[in-house]
Structure formats: C-alpha cells, structure tokens
Design an enzyme around this catalytic site. Sequence first.
Site, mmCIF file in Angstrom:
data_model
loop_
_atom_site.group_PDB
_atom_site.id
_atom_site.type_symbol
_atom_site.label_atom_id
_atom_site.label_comp_id
_atom_site.label_asym_id
_atom_site.label_seq_id
_atom_site.Cartn_x
_atom_site.Cartn_y
_atom_site.Cartn_z
ATOM 1 N N SER A 105 1.032 -1.080 0.515
ATOM 2 C CA SER A 105 -0.074 0.101 -0.378
ATOM 3 C C SER A 105 1.033 0.963 -0.029
ATOM 4 O O SER A 105 2.168 2.001 0.575
ATOM 5 C CB SER A 105 -0.822 0.005 1.354
ATOM 6 O OG SER A 105 -2.048 1.203 0.930
ATOM 7 N N LYS A 163 -4.235 -7.257 3.406
ATOM 8 C CA LYS A 163 -4.799 -5.946 2.539
ATOM 9 C C LYS A 163 -6.077 -5.489 2.341
ATOM 10 O O LYS A 163 -6.454 -3.914 2.190
ATOM 11 C CB LYS A 163 -3.271 -5.615 1.448
ATOM 12 C CG LYS A 163 -3.361 -5.277 0.405
ATOM 13 C CD LYS A 163 -3.287 -3.364 1.078
ATOM 14 C CE LYS A 163 -2.798 -2.636 -0.957
ATOM 15 N NZ LYS A 163 -3.812 -2.319 -1.957
ATOM 16 N N HIS A 204 -7.702 -3.524 4.728
ATOM 17 C CA HIS A 204 -7.042 -1.920 4.320
ATOM 18 C C HIS A 204 -7.713 -1.810 3.346
ATOM 19 O O HIS A 204 -8.047 -0.028 3.820
ATOM 20 C CB HIS A 204 -5.565 -2.270 3.868
ATOM 21 C CG HIS A 204 -5.119 -0.680 3.822
ATOM 22 N ND1 HIS A 204 -5.035 -0.259 2.729
ATOM 23 C CD2 HIS A 204 -4.444 0.273 4.043
ATOM 24 C CE1 HIS A 204 -4.231 0.550 2.710
ATOM 25 N NE2 HIS A 204 -3.562 1.106 3.251
ATOM 26 N N ASN A 205 -8.307 -2.129 2.544
ATOM 27 C CA ASN A 205 -8.879 -0.941 1.015
ATOM 28 C C ASN A 205 -10.197 -0.520 1.402
ATOM 29 O O ASN A 205 -10.796 -0.169 0.877
ATOM 30 C CB ASN A 205 -8.764 -1.544 0.634
ATOM 31 C CG ASN A 205 -7.357 -1.639 -0.716
ATOM 32 O OD1 ASN A 205 -6.292 -1.339 0.142
ATOM 33 N ND2 ASN A 205 -7.348 -1.383 -2.004
ATOM 34 N N GLU A 249 -10.156 1.750 3.595
ATOM 35 C CA GLU A 249 -9.841 3.198 3.527
ATOM 36 C C GLU A 249 -11.687 3.570 2.369
ATOM 37 O O GLU A 249 -11.469 5.089 2.469
ATOM 38 C CB GLU A 249 -8.671 2.750 1.754
ATOM 39 C CG GLU A 249 -8.138 3.592 0.695
ATOM 40 C CD GLU A 249 -7.332 2.821 0.243
ATOM 41 O OE1 GLU A 249 -6.448 2.654 0.230
ATOM 42 O OE2 GLU A 249 -8.088 3.177 -0.991
HETATM 43 C C1 6PG Z 1 -2.927 0.929 -1.523
HETATM 44 C C2 6PG Z 1 -4.587 1.599 -2.357
HETATM 45 C C3 6PG Z 1 -4.323 0.926 -4.342
HETATM 46 C C4 6PG Z 1 -5.913 0.627 -4.554
HETATM 47 C C5 6PG Z 1 -6.669 2.249 -4.738
HETATM 48 C C6 6PG Z 1 -7.641 2.775 -5.606
HETATM 49 O O1 6PG Z 1 -3.242 1.056 -0.208
HETATM 50 O O2 6PG Z 1 -2.369 1.774 -2.041
HETATM 51 O O3 6PG Z 1 -5.441 0.970 -1.655
HETATM 52 O O4 6PG Z 1 -3.938 -0.644 -4.132
HETATM 53 O O5 6PG Z 1 -6.041 0.507 -5.589
HETATM 54 O O6 6PG Z 1 -6.653 2.887 -4.066
HETATM 55 O O7 6PG Z 1 -8.580 1.392 -4.739
HETATM 56 P P1 6PG Z 1 -10.122 1.787 -5.819
HETATM 57 O O8 6PG Z 1 -9.821 2.838 -7.815
HETATM 58 O O9 6PG Z 1 -10.953 0.761 -6.062
HETATM 59 O O10 6PG Z 1 -10.924 3.836 -4.749
#
Ligand code: 6PG
Length: 479
Positions: free
Chosen positions: A128, A182, A185-186, A189
């Site tokens: 990430s 991970k 994590h997303n 996010e």
């Molecule tokens: C990271 C992000 C990354 C992710 C983007 C886009 O941890 O660096 O999570 O892996 O791909 O944030 O995600 P979306 O296109 O689904 O918003």
Amino acid sequence: PTANIGVVGLAVMGSNLARNLASREGNTVAVYNRSYEKTETLLTEHPEAGFVATQDYAEFAAALQKPRTAIIMVQAGRGTDAVIDALTEVFEPGDIIVDGGNALFTDTIRREKAVRETGINFVGAGISGGEEGALLGPSIMPGGSAEAWVTLKPILESIAAVAEGEPCVTHIGTDGAGHFVKMIHNGIEYADMQLIAEGYDLLRRVGGLDPAEIADIFAEWNTGELESYLIEITAEVLRQVDAETGKPLVDVILDQAGAKGTGAWTVKSALDLGVPVSGIAEAVFARSLSSKPAQRTASSGMPAGAEEWQVTDRDSFIEDVRRALFASKIVAYSQGFDAIVAGAEEFGWSIEKGDIAKIWRAGCIIRARFLNRITEAYAEQPDLVALLTAPYFADAVGGALPSWRRVVAGAALAGIPTPAFASSLSYYDGLRADRLPAALIQGQRDFFGAHTYKRVDKDGTFHTLWSGDRTEVSAADAH
Ligand code: 6PG
C-alpha cells in the site's frame, strides 16, 4: 548472476518499487517487462539504479542469485497467473515468487498451493501507498511461508516505510493472509474516504462554508486526533482551483466515484464470514449509488420533505461534525479488525492485530496517528473482542455521542445523505443494546419455517405449534 532481487512488470508501481529496491545499499535489481520498450525507458531514465535488464524469463532467472527472489508487479488477474507460470518454468525449488499486486486472497491461497508443489515459495504481499509509497517506502503485508519470510525480511524491511524507527512490514500469516489484510486495509480506506466526504458535504451544505474554508478546517483537524494521510490530502484537494474555470476543482469533477473492486471484496468476504462491516459496506454502496446517472436523474425531482437545518453556533457545528467523523472512523476500524479476526479463524492464520496497526502507521493510504492506540489496545488486551470497547476508543466514542447523534439526526431532517455516519451510529447502538428485536425475527422464522428458537430462561431449543394449538414444544419433539 549479479542481481539479488528481481522485479517483473514495469508499469508505474513496478518501476517505482524497482527504483526503491535499487536505491538501498547492497541491492542489485534485475528487471523484466513483457514489452522490452518499458525496460529500456526505465534504464535510460534511471541509469543511477544500475538495473540488470533482461529480455526473457530465462535471462531473468539467470541474472538472479539463489535462492532467486522475484517480485511480480502486474495488474491483478489473469496476467498474474501467466507470469507465475512463466516464472515457475525457469525457477527452482527454494526460489521465491512474490505477488505484490492487489490480488484477491482466495486466488493467492490457490496459487500458493499450486506453486508450493514445485518446491518454489509463493508469497502474496499486499503493498500500500500508491506510486509515491512504492518509490519512497510502502507499507507491506506479506503472506506465505515462514521459510520464505526469512529470506524476504531484510529486503522488504529495507524498502518499507518507517514509523517511529520500525519498518512497516511484518509477516502477516501463511498463504493468502497478506492479501486478505491488504483487502481489509482497502475496505477501511473506502470507509474513511466516505466519512470524510460526508463531513465535507455537511460543512458545505449546512455550514455554508466554501471548499477553501473547509480545506482550512481539515488542515486544522490534521493537527489533532484525526491526523492522517487522507485528512491531509483532503485539504489539498479542496484547496485546488481549476485553471480553466477558476472554480474549486472539486466543483468541476464529475460526482461519480470509481472503484476497482477491493472494497467490494471486503464486503463480500465479510458477508461470508458473518461480520457486520456496515460502515465499509455503506461506503462501497455510496460509490455505486453515485455512479448510477440514469437512476439519479430519474429521481432528482423527488420531494425532500426536509427541514432547514439552522446552525446557530458555527464553531460547535464544526466540532459536532469532527466528533461524528472520529467516532464513525473508530467504528470502521473496529469492524475492519473484526473481519481480520474472523478471517484469521476461518483460514487458519495466526495474525497479530497489534502488529497490523503498527505497519499501517506509515506508508499506506490509511496511515493515521490513532493507529498507535490500536496497537496499545491489543497489547493491553490481546483477546479484545471489539476494538470499540478498549478504554481509549470507548472514551472517544462516548465523548462524541451527543455530537454524533445531532449530526445524524440533523442530516436526516435536512435530507442530506450520511450513510456511513448513520450506519456507524446504528451499529454502535445495536452492539450496546441490552435487547435486540432479533427475538421477533426468531419468532417469525419459527412461525413460517419451524426454524426453532432458544429461550432466555432455560436451556434447550423450542418450537411453538403455530398452526396447531400454539403450545410450545421442545424442538427435539417438534416434528
Ligand atoms: C493502496 C490503495 C490502492 C488502491 C487504490 C484505488 O493501498 O495503495 O488501496 O491499492 O488500488 O486506492 O482503489 P479504488 O480504485 O478501488 O478506489
């Protein structure tokens, strides 16, 4: 062979990770890309990196010292399988293949099993931090075998972000554990971003503040308990003015949020695991709703039936929004950690929750000051059943309650959508409730399907003879 590490896939993330590796003492990096053009560009633009360029997999394997270690940085999906197949052809037992893409953890479990049969180690590693993280130091979440971790540890530690002197990488668990974490994590996010967006919307529509003023508020929040990368970049985005129109950039960006799928994966997995990640789910659905122009246009004339929200004291309104945001954010993290605990149990991983919070303190997208508090909470109570109940978080949420309720109720009355704020508050109220109407649901299930129920006052399983004389029988005699 001259290289101690290799990178396959030289798009932005791969190139940056290769440059990061090359910049560390003692590393020589072999690189390979399907089209050689990209490799040449990288070599020309970064002669300082001393890359060993290779034109096919055999050459790539020959350039690597044993045990060979290669990090794959290609778009997740079928491409990954093709690269893995090609590498297993030229690698030997003991070598290590790392998939650094956003792979679905179940794919990683499958691939690990298949590759392991050849004697080669396969490690799915969540990485990430976006492009900048890859170059300067990402947060890395490797799964795979403990044996592979021994070799990978120094290499990954050398390129990871550093938080308070500690590298943001740890062995998460076997096979798909790294990609699972991970994925969570997303999911977090997504929730974090949606909560910030809802806060912004309220400040704008109810507080009457313009984007530049809201940017200042976020910048100010970034000096307190909300301090995080996402709050910081929110201020930057809101401050940006469109060169063409002179308007705030946020006003000329089409309001339809994209998604590449990891948020949806988190929710799907949580559904399978039976974990209510409601804040994350609302964040995913809010993006889906935003991206349905036909439905939005068709519904845009529908009545609001709303009341105007009269803000008498602007500062206390802003503080209410801040507290609602913080409390909802705690809920999102708590739900995310619940999903990690459930996933670990289901898939047989031994995951240190406190260590996850530690490696998320820097490098990754959800990096935030309060992650230290999560580490502390799990250090104090390793078997903590809900993060929300740890003293620091219980106090923070408790202190936010009047604000949180005012914001959710006010938004409902004013007709402003706050799905993540509202669902997080409902989740909190649901968890703390002495009795839930789930008792009625059990009654309904028993009525139409003889699904039985348990009683609060005695052991056993029971059924009411709904279509008979409505007496209760023990479930053992029910049929
Ligand atoms: C990271 C992000 C990354 C992710 C983007 C886009 O941890 O660096 O999570 O892996 O791909 O944030 O995600 P979306 O296109 O689904 O918003």
